[in-house]
Scaffold this motif. Structure first.
Motif, PDB file in Angstrom:
ATOM      1  N   PHE A 181       2.854  -3.815  -6.131  1.00  0.00           N
ATOM      2  CA  PHE A 181       1.710  -4.731  -6.131  1.00  0.00           C
ATOM      3  C   PHE A 181       0.748  -4.318  -7.238  1.00  0.00           C
ATOM      4  O   PHE A 181       0.314  -3.171  -7.298  1.00  0.00           O
ATOM      5  CB  PHE A 181       1.001  -4.699  -4.779  1.00  0.00           C
ATOM      6  CG  PHE A 181       1.742  -5.422  -3.691  1.00  0.00           C
ATOM      7  CD1 PHE A 181       1.257  -6.625  -3.184  1.00  0.00           C
ATOM      8  CD2 PHE A 181       2.927  -4.915  -3.176  1.00  0.00           C
ATOM      9  CE1 PHE A 181       1.937  -7.302  -2.183  1.00  0.00           C
ATOM     10  CE2 PHE A 181       3.620  -5.581  -2.176  1.00  0.00           C
ATOM     11  CZ  PHE A 181       3.123  -6.783  -1.682  1.00  0.00           C
ATOM     12  N   ARG A 237      -1.707  -1.507   2.951  1.00  0.00           N
ATOM     13  CA  ARG A 237      -1.245  -0.242   2.383  1.00  0.00           C
ATOM     14  C   ARG A 237      -2.101   0.907   2.906  1.00  0.00           C
ATOM     15  O   ARG A 237      -3.257   0.717   3.301  1.00  0.00           O
ATOM     16  CB  ARG A 237      -1.313  -0.288   0.856  1.00  0.00           C
ATOM     17  CG  ARG A 237      -2.727  -0.395   0.295  1.00  0.00           C
ATOM     18  CD  ARG A 237      -2.738  -0.602  -1.218  1.00  0.00           C
ATOM     19  NE  ARG A 237      -4.091  -0.604  -1.775  1.00  0.00           N
ATOM     20  CZ  ARG A 237      -4.868  -1.673  -1.860  1.00  0.00           C
ATOM     21  NH1 ARG A 237      -4.427  -2.841  -1.410  1.00  0.00           N
ATOM     22  NH2 ARG A 237      -6.077  -1.582  -2.381  1.00  0.00           N
ATOM     23  N   ASN A 261      -2.938  -5.997   0.755  1.00  0.00           N
ATOM     24  CA  ASN A 261      -2.051  -6.482  -0.297  1.00  0.00           C
ATOM     25  C   ASN A 261      -1.629  -7.899   0.052  1.00  0.00           C
ATOM     26  O   ASN A 261      -1.313  -8.183   1.212  1.00  0.00           O
ATOM     27  CB  ASN A 261      -0.809  -5.606  -0.421  1.00  0.00           C
ATOM     28  CG  ASN A 261      -1.076  -4.307  -1.164  1.00  0.00           C
ATOM     29  OD1 ASN A 261      -2.225  -3.935  -1.380  1.00  0.00           O
ATOM     30  ND2 ASN A 261      -0.023  -3.614  -1.549  1.00  0.00           N
ATOM     31  N   ALA A 317      -2.620  -6.149  -5.078  1.00  0.00           N
ATOM     32  CA  ALA A 317      -3.328  -5.169  -4.253  1.00  0.00           C
ATOM     33  C   ALA A 317      -4.822  -5.409  -4.419  1.00  0.00           C
ATOM     34  O   ALA A 317      -5.386  -5.155  -5.482  1.00  0.00           O
ATOM     35  CB  ALA A 317      -2.952  -3.752  -4.682  1.00  0.00           C
TER      36      ALA A 317
END
Length: 324
Positions: A55, A261, A278, A292
């Protein structure tokens, strides 16, 4: 080709397979994303599952033209930021994808615009060019085709009168506004709305002190006389939006997915505890679908999510609230 694939998949497996296909496409065609993937050691040969896709940090939209064909750009959306800050830019190659994404998400998660009057209080966005939110709301107003739908900038008294008039007549109405402006509107209150949905798009834009969402919603629901405050979750870097019908619980359209995350390890995932948000947005097929963000949140088992704040030192953006 992409439109049918993005908006016509159904199962989790189909979503994952299309996400992997788009990852391979963007690795080959989006130079900035390719460079990032190489730096973190991820290639199509090493990525076999959805949770292995890298990401891109959302900040890179400030420094790079993240697009597969820069010469084919149809529109550039830019973020609000704060005075003197560097803004993000999203180079949109295919406006039809954005239009379909905005239309279908609203119809699926909010309602049919043809049945409502839409009043928009988005001064921080109206005062600049390149806002994807203004583009979306203007499009919804055109579909609404209600003679009273419109944007309001400084005429809060006029908006308050129109809001009361429409609500008293029984007209289903959507009041969508940036947080600080909705709070300003309450100076013309209190209201006792029965036929109106109040939807905040987040953000104080430096005009008021930042508030946690629960505090903001309590103040807004009390002032407008409604049980729930709805919310929109979107940003310049995404061509899709999630919506909440209250309590800050957001639902995504089928072509969008939120994962969290580990705040201490950007390549590890957490489910349940608070983590960095994300977003997989398949509508971003011509830029980057794997972003992200700087938001903190929590994902529920059914895929719904809540936004709990932001990482320290991240920019104050129009779509989110700070942790206090």
């Amino acid at each position: 080709m992409w439109i049918d694939k993005i908006f016509n998949h159904h199962s989790d497996h189909e979503f994952s397979q299309l996400a992997l296909e788009i990852f391979r496409y963007q690795f080959e065609q989006v130079a900035a994303y390719n460079q990032f993937c190489q730096l973190v050691g991820k290639t199509p040969g090493s990525v076999e599952h959805l949770d292995e896709i890298p990401f891109i940090p959302i900040e890179l939209f400030k420094d790079f033209a993240i697009t597969d064909e820069p010469s084919s750009t149809q529109m550039v959306f830019s973020s609000s930021g704060t005075t003197g800050s560097i803004t993000s830019k999203h180079f949109v190659r295919d406006l039809e994808i954005y239009q379909l994404s905005a239309d279908l998400a609203f119809r699926n998660l909010v309602g049919e615009p043809e049945k409502i009057a839409i009043l928009a209080l988005l001064p921080a966005y109206l005062e600049r060019n390149g806002s994807s939110l203004i583009y979306m709301v203007d499009r919804l107003m055109r579909q609404s085709n209600h003679p009273e739908s419109g944007f309001y900038l400084d005429d809060l008294s006029g908006l308050a009168n129109k809001l009361r008039e429409l609500d008293a007549s029984g007209q289903p109405t959507l009041l969508i506004g940036v947080s600080f402006a909705l709070l300003d509107l309450l100076d013309d209150g209190p209201f006792k709305l029965k036929n109106t949905v109040v939807m905040e798009t987040g953000g104080m834009k430096g005009r008021r002190k930042e508030m946690v969402r629960a505090e903001l919603h309590h103040e807004l629901s009390s002032g407008f006389g409604v049980d729930k405050i709805w919310s929109e979750y979107g940003m310049t870097e995404l061509l899709s939006q999630a919506y909440s019908k209250g309590d800050g619980i957001f639902c995504c359209p089928p072509w969008m997915k939120v994962m969290t995350r580990d705040p201490e390890d950007p390549f590890s995932w957490v489910q349940g505890p608070t983590g960095g948000i994300n977003v997989i947005d398949l509508a971003n097929v011509h830029s980057c679908s794997f972003i992200a963000t700087q938001d903190l949140g929590r994902v529920k088992e059914d895929g719904a999510f809540e936004v709990l704040g932001r990482f320290d030192q991240s920019d104050i953006r129009g779509c989110n609230l700070m942790v206090i």
